[in-house]
Each structure stands twice: as structure tokens, then as C-alpha cells.
Design a protein around this motif. Structure first.
Motif, PDB file in Angstrom:
ATOM      1  N   TYR A 129      28.987  48.334  34.715  1.00 17.24           N
ATOM      2  CA  TYR A 129      28.569  47.366  35.735  1.00 17.24           C
ATOM      3  C   TYR A 129      27.373  47.892  36.524  1.00 17.24           C
ATOM      4  CZ  TYR A 129      28.866  44.204  39.737  1.00 17.24           C
ATOM      5  OH  TYR A 129      28.575  43.283  40.704  1.00 17.24           O
ATOM      6  N   ARG A 130      27.412  49.151  36.879  1.00 20.83           N
ATOM      7  CA  ARG A 130      26.334  49.735  37.693  1.00 20.83           C
ATOM      8  C   ARG A 130      24.983  49.677  36.972  1.00 20.83           C
ATOM      9  NH1 ARG A 130      23.649  54.343  37.829  1.00 20.83           N
ATOM     10  NH2 ARG A 130      24.940  55.365  36.250  1.00 20.83           N
ATOM     11  N   VAL A 131      24.975  50.034  35.683  1.00 23.56           N
ATOM     12  CA  VAL A 131      23.688  50.119  34.981  1.00 23.56           C
ATOM     13  C   VAL A 131      23.174  48.768  34.507  1.00 23.56           C
ATOM     14  CG1 VAL A 131      24.144  52.499  34.280  1.00 23.56           C
ATOM     15  CG2 VAL A 131      24.699  50.630  32.698  1.00 23.56           C
ATOM     16  N   LEU A 132      24.026  47.749  34.527  1.00 26.41           N
ATOM     17  CA  LEU A 132      23.566  46.407  34.175  1.00 26.41           C
ATOM     18  C   LEU A 132      22.707  45.826  35.294  1.00 26.41           C
ATOM     19  CD1 LEU A 132      26.472  44.398  32.499  1.00 26.41           C
ATOM     20  CD2 LEU A 132      24.171  44.697  31.608  1.00 26.41           C
ATOM     21  N   ASP A 133      21.655  45.123  34.901  1.00 27.68           N
ATOM     22  CA  ASP A 133      20.839  44.415  35.880  1.00 27.68           C
ATOM     23  C   ASP A 133      21.564  43.141  36.305  1.00 27.68           C
ATOM     24  OD1 ASP A 133      18.738  43.824  37.530  1.00 27.68           O
ATOM     25  OD2 ASP A 133      17.219  43.795  35.959  1.00 27.68           O
ATOM     26  N   GLU A 134      21.108  42.545  37.398  1.00 22.99           N
ATOM     27  CA  GLU A 134      21.683  41.271  37.843  1.00 22.99           C
ATOM     28  C   GLU A 134      21.572  40.234  36.731  1.00 22.99           C
ATOM     29  OE1 GLU A 134      20.237  39.887  41.576  1.00 22.99           O
ATOM     30  OE2 GLU A 134      20.109  41.887  42.424  1.00 22.99           O
ATOM     31  N   ASP A 135      22.625  39.453  36.558  1.00 28.72           N
ATOM     32  CA  ASP A 135      22.728  38.439  35.512  1.00 28.72           C
ATOM     33  C   ASP A 135      22.826  39.068  34.129  1.00 28.72           C
ATOM     34  OD1 ASP A 135      23.095  35.681  35.171  1.00 28.72           O
ATOM     35  OD2 ASP A 135      21.077  35.438  34.363  1.00 28.72           O
ATOM     36  N   GLY A 136      23.073  40.396  34.057  1.00 28.61           N
ATOM     37  CA  GLY A 136      23.264  41.070  32.776  1.00 28.61           C
ATOM     38  C   GLY A 136      24.646  40.798  32.215  1.00 28.61           C
ATOM     39  N   THR A 137      24.813  41.068  30.931  1.00 27.67           N
ATOM     40  CA  THR A 137      26.046  40.739  30.207  1.00 27.67           C
ATOM     41  C   THR A 137      26.697  41.996  29.656  1.00 27.67           C
ATOM     42  OG1 THR A 137      25.161  38.577  29.563  1.00 27.67           O
ATOM     43  CG2 THR A 137      26.994  39.429  28.262  1.00 27.67           C
ATOM     44  N   ILE A 138      28.025  42.028  29.701  1.00 32.11           N
ATOM     45  CA  ILE A 138      28.782  43.084  29.036  1.00 32.11           C
ATOM     46  C   ILE A 138      29.542  42.459  27.871  1.00 32.11           C
ATOM     47  CG2 ILE A 138      30.776  42.819  30.588  1.00 32.11           C
ATOM     48  CD1 ILE A 138      31.301  45.832  30.217  1.00 32.11           C
ATOM     49  N   LEU A 139      29.539  43.142  26.730  1.00 31.30           N
ATOM     50  CA  LEU A 139      30.364  42.774  25.584  1.00 31.30           C
ATOM     51  C   LEU A 139      31.264  43.965  25.285  1.00 31.30           C
ATOM     52  CD1 LEU A 139      31.297  41.217  23.066  1.00 31.30           C
ATOM     53  CD2 LEU A 139      29.259  42.068  21.886  1.00 31.30           C
ATOM     54  N   ALA A 140      32.559  43.795  25.524  1.00 32.97           N
ATOM     55  CA  ALA A 140      33.533  44.868  25.329  1.00 32.97           C
ATOM     56  C   ALA A 140      34.504  44.460  24.229  1.00 32.97           C
ATOM     57  CB  ALA A 140      34.280  45.145  26.633  1.00 32.97           C
ATOM     58  N   MET A 141      34.813  45.404  23.333  1.00 32.82           N
ATOM     59  CA  MET A 141      35.701  45.099  22.210  1.00 32.82           C
ATOM     60  C   MET A 141      36.709  46.227  22.008  1.00 32.82           C
ATOM     61  SD  MET A 141      32.875  43.598  19.503  1.00 32.82           S
ATOM     62  CE  MET A 141      34.125  43.417  18.243  1.00 32.82           C
ATOM     63  N   GLU A 142      37.892  45.839  21.534  1.00 29.61           N
ATOM     64  CA  GLU A 142      38.893  46.839  21.165  1.00 29.61           C
ATOM     65  C   GLU A 142      39.827  46.249  20.133  1.00 29.61           C
ATOM     66  OE1 GLU A 142      41.509  48.042  24.261  1.00 29.61           O
ATOM     67  OE2 GLU A 142      42.328  46.046  24.589  1.00 29.61           O
ATOM     68  N   LYS A 143      40.473  47.137  19.368  1.00 32.56           N
ATOM     69  CA  LYS A 143      41.465  46.684  18.390  1.00 32.56           C
ATOM     70  C   LYS A 143      42.669  46.115  19.127  1.00 32.56           C
ATOM     71  CE  LYS A 143      39.999  47.635  14.159  1.00 32.56           C
ATOM     72  NZ  LYS A 143      40.638  48.704  13.369  1.00 32.56           N
ATOM     73  N   ALA A 144      43.132  44.963  18.669  1.00 31.91           N
ATOM     74  CA  ALA A 144      44.274  44.319  19.307  1.00 31.91           C
ATOM     75  C   ALA A 144      45.573  44.828  18.714  1.00 31.91           C
ATOM     76  CB  ALA A 144      44.190  42.806  19.111  1.00 31.91           C
ATOM     77  N   ALA A 145      46.595  44.858  19.560  1.00 29.95           N
ATOM     78  CA  ALA A 145      47.938  45.125  19.048  1.00 29.95           C
ATOM     79  C   ALA A 145      48.380  43.914  18.228  1.00 29.95           C
ATOM     80  CB  ALA A 145      48.901  45.358  20.216  1.00 29.95           C
ATOM     81  N   PRO A 146      49.263  44.080  17.227  1.00 25.12           N
ATOM     82  CA  PRO A 146      49.648  42.968  16.348  1.00 25.12           C
ATOM     83  C   PRO A 146      50.129  41.729  17.089  1.00 25.12           C
ATOM     84  CG  PRO A 146      50.486  45.037  15.490  1.00 25.12           C
ATOM     85  CD  PRO A 146      49.903  45.342  16.850  1.00 25.12           C
TER      86      PRO A 146
END
Length: 228
Positions: A129-146
């Protein structure tokens, strides 16, 4: 054949559809959040640089930065993206994921799509969050449990919201959970500056392209005139 080589082979032999066979969850979700103004991108926990390579393939301009805390991964990521590194389109850095060595408001898109970039780690998310500029986007991914694949229950979405992200969206893609969020614009004054800056930048690029065309046509006409 390595996964990286398969990915490169996919680009050469059939473009994005074949490439998606290898990195479908990541490519599909990057496509959903992508816009033409994203020219400062950070991949947190970049590993051997595979996702960095995909991000570079989408960009017409700008720089993709990858960071990892494993020296061997950093060296491999540099090797896998050697041309872009030499051309100045890519930076691969070794450093802490919980204390990113970048100034605040430095990136337009941050991706967290590796086991090291744990999206349930509040400190990593706060740094994103800190390094993102204003109106910037984060895309976070992880393996889901079954049991999360069809109706995901994702505490990680709350971690993004606690860090300050808005418009948090959760999607399931095969065995992956994909979470996106946006860093809000802090004030109306900042919003106006952001709009003006984007407007000026876009028009400078259009003007530069027009000047390039005029120079090119002029060079052709001059060559033709000299040969007469």
C-alpha cells in the motif's frame, strides 16, 4: 523444457491464448486490472522472474521491478529477463518483502503472486500500500484451500481493507484466489493534479508521435528529392 521456456515458446507460436495455458490465473487477472497508464510495476516475491516477463510483454513503455529475498532467485530472474534488464525496462532487486526499499507512491501496480509474498501477512500488504501511488492497483493471489474454490472465505481481503485499500474484490480462478484493491486518492486537490498530470503526459506522447511521423515523412521526401 523449463516453465520459462515454455512461456516464451507460447508467445512465439501463438500469442496470448497459448501463453495463458501456462499462467492462466495470473494473465487473466492482470488483464482484468490492466490500463494503459500502468508503466511503473512492482512484482513482490518475483522468484525466477516469470511473472516479471509476462508483465514486460504487456507494456509498451515503463519499467517492471521485481524484488525477492533469495539471492539465487534474483540471479535467475535477471538471467530470464536479461534483454529487458540491459534495455533498462526491468530491474531485479534483492531485498526484504516486509520493508520494501522503495519510496512511497512509486508504482502504479503491485503484484503479490508467490508463496513468499504472503497476502495474509499484514506487513507485506501495508508495504504494498505504501509504495503504490494514489489510484494504484494491487493484484494479490494465493492457492485456495479445496473448500474455498467455489465459495471463497478470504480473511486476506480484510487485511487489504485494514491496510487502506478500497474496492477490494475477490475472485476464484481454478485453484487460485485472486484479490484486487485500489489505493484511494487522498484529496480532491490530489485528484485534480492526477488528472492534469495524466492529461499532459498523454498529450505529450501524442505530440511526440506526431512529430516522429512528420520527421519520417520529411526524410522520405528529402531522399526522393535528392535522387531526382
Amino acid at each position: 523444457m523449463s516453465l520459462q521456456n515454455k512461456w516464451m515458446s507460447g508467445i512465439k507460436s501463438g500469442g496470448e491464448e497459448i501463453m495463458d495455458r501456462w499462467f492462466s490465473p495470473f494473465t487473466q487477472n492482470v488483464r482484468k486490472v490492466w490500463n494503459s497508464r500502468m508503466d511503473r510495476i512492482l512484482d513482490v516475491g518475483c522468484g525466477e522472474g516469470t511473472h516479471v516477463g509476462h508483465l514486460l510483454s504487456r507494456m509498451r513503455r515503463g519499467v517492471v521491478t521485481g524484488i525477492d529475498d533469495n539471492p539465487s532467485c534474483v540471479l535467475k530472474a535477471i538471467e530470464n529477463n536479461k534483454k529487458a534488464v540491459v534495455d533498462g525496462r526491468c530491474r531485479i532487486i534483492m531485498g526484504s518483502l516486509e520493508k520494501l526499499p522503495f519510496a512511497s507512491d512509486s508504482f502504479d501496480l503491485v503484484t503479490l503472486a508467490s508463496e513468499k509474498a504472503d497476502i495474509r501477512n499484514p506487513q507485506i500488504v501495508k508495504e504494498a500500500y505504501r509504495v503504490l501511488d494514489e489510484d494504484g492497483t494491487i493484484l494479490a493471489m494465493e492457492k485456495a484451500a479445496p473448500d474455498e474454490e467455489t465459495e471463497p472465505v478470504v480473511p486476506a481481503s480484510g487485511i487489504l481493507e485494514d491496510a487502506g485499500f478500497t474496492d477490494v474484490t475477490v475472485r476464484s480462478h481454478r485453484e487460485w484466489l485472486c484479490i484486487t484493491g485500489r489505493k484511494p486518492i487522498r484529496s480532491g486537490y490530489s485528484a485534480k493534479l492526477l488528472y492534469i498530470s495524466g492529461f499532459i503526459t498523454e498529450n505529450i506522447r501524442l505530440l511526440a508521435a506526431a512529430v516522429g511521423v512528420i520527421i519520417g515523412v520529411g526524410a522520405i521526401l528529402f531522399t526522393w528529392w535528392k535522387r531526382k
